[in-house]
Design a protein around this motif. Structure first.
Motif, PDB file in Angstrom:
ATOM      1  N   GLY A  33      52.599 122.481  24.639  1.00 19.71           N
ATOM      2  CA  GLY A  33      53.139 123.491  25.544  1.00 19.71           C
ATOM      3  C   GLY A  33      53.114 124.914  25.007  1.00 19.71           C
ATOM      4  N   ASN A  34      52.867 125.068  23.723  1.00 19.46           N
ATOM      5  CA  ASN A  34      52.837 126.413  23.146  1.00 19.46           C
ATOM      6  C   ASN A  34      51.644 126.597  22.215  1.00 19.46           C
ATOM      7  OD1 ASN A  34      55.286 127.736  24.171  1.00 19.46           O
ATOM      8  ND2 ASN A  34      56.321 126.078  23.124  1.00 19.46           N
ATOM      9  N   PRO A  35      50.586 127.211  22.711  1.00 17.57           N
ATOM     10  CA  PRO A  35      49.384 127.443  21.906  1.00 17.57           C
ATOM     11  C   PRO A  35      49.640 128.274  20.664  1.00 17.57           C
ATOM     12  CG  PRO A  35      49.332 128.726  23.951  1.00 17.57           C
ATOM     13  CD  PRO A  35      50.503 127.805  24.036  1.00 17.57           C
ATOM     14  N   LYS A  36      50.739 128.962  20.659  1.00 24.08           N
ATOM     15  CA  LYS A  36      51.032 129.811  19.498  1.00 24.08           C
ATOM     16  C   LYS A  36      51.986 129.140  18.520  1.00 24.08           C
ATOM     17  CE  LYS A  36      51.725 133.560  22.161  1.00 24.08           C
ATOM     18  NZ  LYS A  36      51.887 134.968  22.533  1.00 24.08           N
ATOM     19  N   ALA A  37      52.461 127.981  18.900  1.00 16.98           N
ATOM     20  CA  ALA A  37      53.426 127.273  18.045  1.00 16.98           C
ATOM     21  C   ALA A  37      52.732 126.377  17.033  1.00 16.98           C
ATOM     22  CB  ALA A  37      54.360 126.469  18.928  1.00 16.98           C
ATOM     23  N   SER A  38      51.582 126.790  16.606  1.00 17.71           N
ATOM     24  CA  SER A  38      50.824 125.977  15.648  1.00 17.71           C
ATOM     25  C   SER A  38      51.633 125.691  14.384  1.00 17.71           C
ATOM     26  CB  SER A  38      49.537 126.700  15.284  1.00 17.71           C
ATOM     27  OG  SER A  38      49.817 128.048  14.991  1.00 17.71           O
ATOM     28  N   ARG A  39      52.455 126.629  14.016  1.00 22.87           N
ATOM     29  CA  ARG A  39      53.264 126.445  12.801  1.00 22.87           C
ATOM     30  C   ARG A  39      54.278 125.335  13.014  1.00 22.87           C
ATOM     31  NH1 ARG A  39      54.724 131.977   9.828  1.00 22.87           N
ATOM     32  NH2 ARG A  39      55.068 130.472   8.208  1.00 22.87           N
ATOM     33  N   ALA A  40      54.800 125.274  14.210  1.00 19.44           N
ATOM     34  CA  ALA A  40      55.783 124.233  14.519  1.00 19.44           C
ATOM     35  C   ALA A  40      55.122 122.876  14.384  1.00 19.44           C
ATOM     36  CB  ALA A  40      56.307 124.445  15.938  1.00 19.44           C
ATOM     37  N   VAL A  41      53.831 122.825  14.734  1.00 15.92           N
ATOM     38  CA  VAL A  41      53.087 121.568  14.633  1.00 15.92           C
ATOM     39  C   VAL A  41      53.049 121.132  13.175  1.00 15.92           C
ATOM     40  CG1 VAL A  41      50.865 120.455  15.006  1.00 15.92           C
ATOM     41  CG2 VAL A  41      51.676 122.196  16.606  1.00 15.92           C
ATOM     42  N   ALA A  42      52.750 122.060  12.327  1.00 11.99           N
ATOM     43  CA  ALA A  42      52.682 121.752  10.898  1.00 11.99           C
ATOM     44  C   ALA A  42      54.035 121.285  10.384  1.00 11.99           C
ATOM     45  CB  ALA A  42      52.242 123.004  10.148  1.00 11.99           C
ATOM     46  N   SER A  43      55.067 122.012  10.758  1.00  8.45           N
ATOM     47  CA  SER A  43      56.422 121.655  10.335  1.00  8.45           C
ATOM     48  C   SER A  43      56.775 120.264  10.817  1.00  8.45           C
ATOM     49  CB  SER A  43      57.434 122.659  10.899  1.00  8.45           C
ATOM     50  OG  SER A  43      57.479 123.792  10.076  1.00  8.45           O
ATOM     51  N   ALA A  44      56.440 120.007  12.054  1.00  8.52           N
ATOM     52  CA  ALA A  44      56.748 118.708  12.662  1.00  8.52           C
ATOM     53  C   ALA A  44      56.076 117.586  11.888  1.00  8.52           C
ATOM     54  CB  ALA A  44      56.273 118.717  14.105  1.00  8.52           C
ATOM     55  N   LEU A  45      54.819 117.762  11.614  1.00  6.94           N
ATOM     56  CA  LEU A  45      54.072 116.724  10.904  1.00  6.94           C
ATOM     57  C   LEU A  45      54.614 116.538   9.494  1.00  6.94           C
ATOM     58  CD1 LEU A  45      50.494 117.632  12.063  1.00  6.94           C
ATOM     59  CD2 LEU A  45      51.932 115.760  12.835  1.00  6.94           C
ATOM     60  N   ARG A  46      54.992 117.637   8.890  1.00  4.72           N
ATOM     61  CA  ARG A  46      55.497 117.550   7.520  1.00  4.72           C
ATOM     62  C   ARG A  46      56.846 116.826   7.449  1.00  4.72           C
ATOM     63  NH1 ARG A  46      57.625 121.088   2.723  1.00  4.72           N
ATOM     64  NH2 ARG A  46      57.258 122.928   3.946  1.00  4.72           N
ATOM     65  N   ASN A  47      57.673 117.104   8.435  1.00  6.47           N
ATOM     66  CA  ASN A  47      59.003 116.502   8.430  1.00  6.47           C
ATOM     67  C   ASN A  47      59.035 115.156   9.143  1.00  6.47           C
ATOM     68  OD1 ASN A  47      60.982 118.489   7.235  1.00  6.47           O
ATOM     69  ND2 ASN A  47      59.828 119.784   8.616  1.00  6.47           N
ATOM     70  N   ARG A  48      58.455 115.117  10.340  1.00  4.01           N
ATOM     71  CA  ARG A  48      58.493 113.896  11.135  1.00  4.01           C
ATOM     72  C   ARG A  48      57.350 112.948  10.818  1.00  4.01           C
ATOM     73  NH1 ARG A  48      62.360 114.247  15.818  1.00  4.01           N
ATOM     74  NH2 ARG A  48      63.771 115.690  14.848  1.00  4.01           N
ATOM     75  N   GLY A  49      56.384 113.418  10.102  1.00  2.67           N
ATOM     76  CA  GLY A  49      55.223 112.595   9.800  1.00  2.67           C
ATOM     77  C   GLY A  49      55.592 111.256   9.179  1.00  2.67           C
ATOM     78  N   THR A  50      55.090 110.194   9.774  1.00  3.91           N
ATOM     79  CA  THR A  50      55.358 108.849   9.248  1.00  3.91           C
ATOM     80  C   THR A  50      54.019 108.157   8.996  1.00  3.91           C
ATOM     81  OG1 THR A  50      55.397 107.811  11.407  1.00  3.91           O
ATOM     82  CG2 THR A  50      57.457 108.735  10.599  1.00  3.91           C
ATOM     83  N   GLU A  51      54.077 106.935   8.517  1.00  2.00           N
ATOM     84  CA  GLU A  51      52.822 106.225   8.270  1.00  2.00           C
ATOM     85  C   GLU A  51      52.125 105.883   9.575  1.00  2.00           C
ATOM     86  OE1 GLU A  51      55.904 103.653   9.234  1.00  2.00           O
ATOM     87  OE2 GLU A  51      55.840 104.620   7.303  1.00  2.00           O
ATOM     88  N   GLN A  52      52.864 105.949  10.664  1.00  2.00           N
ATOM     89  CA  GLN A  52      52.260 105.664  11.964  1.00  2.00           C
ATOM     90  C   GLN A  52      51.747 106.952  12.606  1.00  2.00           C
ATOM     91  OE1 GLN A  52      54.734 104.443  15.301  1.00  2.00           O
ATOM     92  NE2 GLN A  52      56.293 105.881  14.639  1.00  2.00           N
ATOM     93  N   THR A  53      52.074 108.055  11.994  1.00  2.00           N
ATOM     94  CA  THR A  53      51.606 109.337  12.509  1.00  2.00           C
ATOM     95  C   THR A  53      50.331 109.768  11.805  1.00  2.00           C
ATOM     96  OG1 THR A  53      53.940 109.914  12.773  1.00  2.00           O
ATOM     97  CG2 THR A  53      52.342 111.661  13.052  1.00  2.00           C
ATOM     98  N   PRO A  54      49.205 109.659  12.487  1.00  2.00           N
ATOM     99  CA  PRO A  54      47.897 110.041  11.913  1.00  2.00           C
ATOM    100  C   PRO A  54      47.755 111.542  11.729  1.00  2.00           C
ATOM    101  CG  PRO A  54      47.649 109.521  14.238  1.00  2.00           C
ATOM    102  CD  PRO A  54      49.094 109.282  13.896  1.00  2.00           C
ATOM    103  N   TRP A  55      48.674 112.107  11.005  1.00  2.00           N
ATOM    104  CA  TRP A  55      48.634 113.555  10.765  1.00  2.00           C
ATOM    105  C   TRP A  55      47.337 113.953  10.068  1.00  2.00           C
ATOM    106  CZ3 TRP A  55      48.075 114.949   5.673  1.00  2.00           C
ATOM    107  CH2 TRP A  55      48.372 113.979   4.715  1.00  2.00           C
TER     108      TRP A  55
END
Length: 114
Positions: A33-55
């Motif tokens: 929903g936010n093309p500019k929230a790329s940083r949030a994506v990184a943060s999300a993957l770093r924090n929420r990233g699990t073994e089931q999350t193909p980050w």
DNA sequence: CTCCTGACGTCCC
DNA sequence: CGGGACGCCAGGA
């Protein structure tokens, strides 16, 4: 306020990335929903990233693994290679070929090139 | 509770 | 064409 945060949405999208395909942070951000929230994506993957999350299938806009300072880029390369994704001599991969295009959503902003 | 940093991207100069 | 600055969201100190 959304029950799920931007990060949660990002994770859901990432989990939907099929093996042998890759997506960019900007693409995921746009999907969330936010093309500019790329940083949030990184943060999300770093924090929420699990073994089931193909980050590891999430790359930067250059189609390469991020030259991060706190993680191990080699992990992404290893996993992607194991899934059939091959890197070219530039150290990246062919986004034109491996770029994952979400189709089952129906209402998404076109990220591909015209 | 406030400030800063962080796996990035895009615009402006 | 290259470099610098801003913008987004969330978590950590």
């Amino acid at each position: 306020m959304p029950t799920k945060t931007f990060a949660d949405r990002v994770i859901e999208w990432v989990e939907q990335i099929p093996a042998g395909k890759v997506a960019t942070y900007g693409q995921i951000a746009t999907l969330a929903g936010n093309p500019k929230a790329s940083r949030a994506v990184a943060s999300a993957l770093r924090n929420r990233g699990t073994e089931q999350t193909p980050w590891h299938r999430v790359l930067n806009a250059k189609g390469q693994v991020s030259p991060g300072k706190s993680h191990r880029p080699a992990i992404q390369i290893s996993l992607l290679t194991s899934e059939g994704v091959h890197f070219n001599k530039t150290g990246g991969l062919d986004l034109e070929v491996y770029r994952w295009e979400p189709a089952e959503t129906g209402s998404i902003a076109r990220v591909g090139k015209d």
